[in-house]
Motif scaffolding. Structure first.
Motif, PDB file in Angstrom:
ATOM      1  N   PHE A 238      46.773 -46.249  41.154  1.00  0.00           N
ATOM      2  CA  PHE A 238      45.810 -45.469  41.949  1.00  0.00           C
ATOM      3  C   PHE A 238      45.614 -44.070  41.349  1.00  0.00           C
ATOM      4  O   PHE A 238      44.550 -43.466  41.516  1.00  0.00           O
ATOM      5  N   LYS A 239      46.616 -43.604  40.607  1.00  0.00           N
ATOM      6  CA  LYS A 239      46.449 -42.346  39.871  1.00  0.00           C
ATOM      7  C   LYS A 239      45.395 -42.532  38.777  1.00  0.00           C
ATOM      8  O   LYS A 239      44.576 -41.641  38.519  1.00  0.00           O
ATOM      9  N   GLN A 240      45.407 -43.707  38.127  1.00  0.00           N
ATOM     10  CA  GLN A 240      44.366 -43.999  37.126  1.00  0.00           C
ATOM     11  C   GLN A 240      42.979 -43.850  37.752  1.00  0.00           C
ATOM     12  O   GLN A 240      42.072 -43.274  37.163  1.00  0.00           O
ATOM     13  N   MET A 241      42.815 -44.400  38.946  1.00  0.00           N
ATOM     14  CA  MET A 241      41.489 -44.354  39.591  1.00  0.00           C
ATOM     15  C   MET A 241      41.082 -42.911  39.879  1.00  0.00           C
ATOM     16  O   MET A 241      39.933 -42.520  39.659  1.00  0.00           O
ATOM     17  N   ALA A 242      42.049 -42.113  40.367  1.00  0.00           N
ATOM     18  CA  ALA A 242      41.745 -40.698  40.645  1.00  0.00           C
ATOM     19  C   ALA A 242      41.375 -39.985  39.354  1.00  0.00           C
ATOM     20  O   ALA A 242      40.396 -39.220  39.298  1.00  0.00           O
ATOM     21  N   ASN A 243      42.121 -40.244  38.281  1.00  0.00           N
ATOM     22  CA  ASN A 243      41.816 -39.620  36.985  1.00  0.00           C
ATOM     23  C   ASN A 243      40.441 -40.034  36.479  1.00  0.00           C
ATOM     24  O   ASN A 243      39.806 -39.297  35.720  1.00  0.00           O
TER      25      ASN A 243
END
Ligand code: CP
Length: 305
Positions: A272-277
């Motif tokens: 989900f950090k990937q998506m935010a990035n």
């Protein structure tokens, strides 16, 4: 940078500059276009993350967003991607974001379309903005690429994410390995294959990919129940990963197939950090393209002052 088609077209300096700019946006930096600009999102294939994060990025930069639905557009009357793109340019779009099932859809657009084009996914070819957000996420974690062991596991043959990431990571000094079912191996890509057990035990980054059923010429006989045990990331394998190792996945995820459902939101997961990035990296890419045309102030140039 006049268009954004492949990470392989970027220098290492440009890759790090995009990551740096994305970090500035993540930490609250803002930018607004200096005049009314229309962003056209021409998605011929389904998307949740890429399309929505591009729209969020466009709105954060103050752009007006033109949506497009191929099933209710003149694509239904036989209009080609080329003529659709020319049409959007003619009616005033200032930048095009395109996802299409053709592996090299951009080839006949780049010569004649004058506004910037961003590749939001090209068939089994490349997914460069996904690659950039993956690079950003890895860099946040380790502060380097050199010497990292990265395993890319799953349906390599049909994955544009595997192709974009493998070459970019190798160029930046990482050791890239593939893993997966033999029928998903891509012999045109020169990277070593290892078992999932070896990948789990040795990698710093475990990047999982879903089975791309929609790109298979023959239906993959559903081995989903045993697929996880043979080729997926089970909880048992995750326990054997290095202490600092992280799990990535471009998503959408097929929970229980390529990854045990409990691992999707586990401590190692950066999914989900990937998506935010993805929002920040896309803001950075748009900014760089528009700055070339004088439509926005470039953070990189200001940084150098
Ligand atoms: N990762 C990715 O490209 O997701 P979408 O297909 O939802 O855009």
């Amino acid at each position: 940078m006049r268009n954004f088609i492949s990470v392989n077209h970027l220098s290492e300096e440009e890759i790090f500059s995009i990551i740096e700019t994305a970090e500035e946006f993540r930490h609250g930096e803002t930018r607004n276009v200096t005049q009314q600009l229309f962003a056209a999102n021409l998605f011929y294939e389904p998307s949740t993350r890429t399309k929505m994060s591009f729209i969020v990025a466009q709105k954060k930069l103050g752009m007006d967003v033109l949506d497009f639905h191929s099933e209710t557009s003149s694509v239904r009357k036989g209009e080609t991607l080329y003529d659709t793109a020319k049409t959007y340019e003619a009616i005033g779009a200032n930048i095009l974001f395109i996802r299409h099932q053709d592996d090299t859809w951009y080839d006949n657009l780049l010569q004649t379309i004058e506004i910037p084009i961003i590749n939001a996914g090209a068939g089994k070819g490349e997914h460069p903005t996904q690659c950039m957000l993956d690079l950003m996420t890895i860099y946040q974690e380790f502060g380097k690429f050199t010497g990292l062991n990265v395993a890319i596991a799953g349906d390599i043959k049909h994955s544009r994410v595997a192709r974009s990431n493998a070459y970019a990571l190798q160029r930046l000094g990482a050791n890239v390995y593939f893993s997966g079912a033999p029928e998903f191996a891509d012999t045109t890509l020169d990277f070593p294959y290892i078992s999932m057990d070896e990948a789990a035990a040795t990698c710093d980054v475990m990047m999982l990919l879903r089975i791309q059923h929609e790109r298979h010429e023959e239906k993959y006989v559903d081995k989903d129940t045993t697929y996880l045990q043979h080729y997926g990331l089970t909880t048992e394998r995750a326990r054997r990963m290095k202490k600092h190792a992280i799990i990535l996945h471009p998503a959408p995820i097929n929970r229980g197939v390529e990854i045990d459902t409990t691992l999707v939101e586990c401590e190692r997961s950066r999914i989900f950090k990937q998506m935010a990035n993805g929002v920040y990296v896309r803001m950075a890419i748009i900014t760089k393209l528009l700055a070339e045309r004088g439509f926005i102030h470039d953070l990189t140039k200001e940084r150098k002052k």
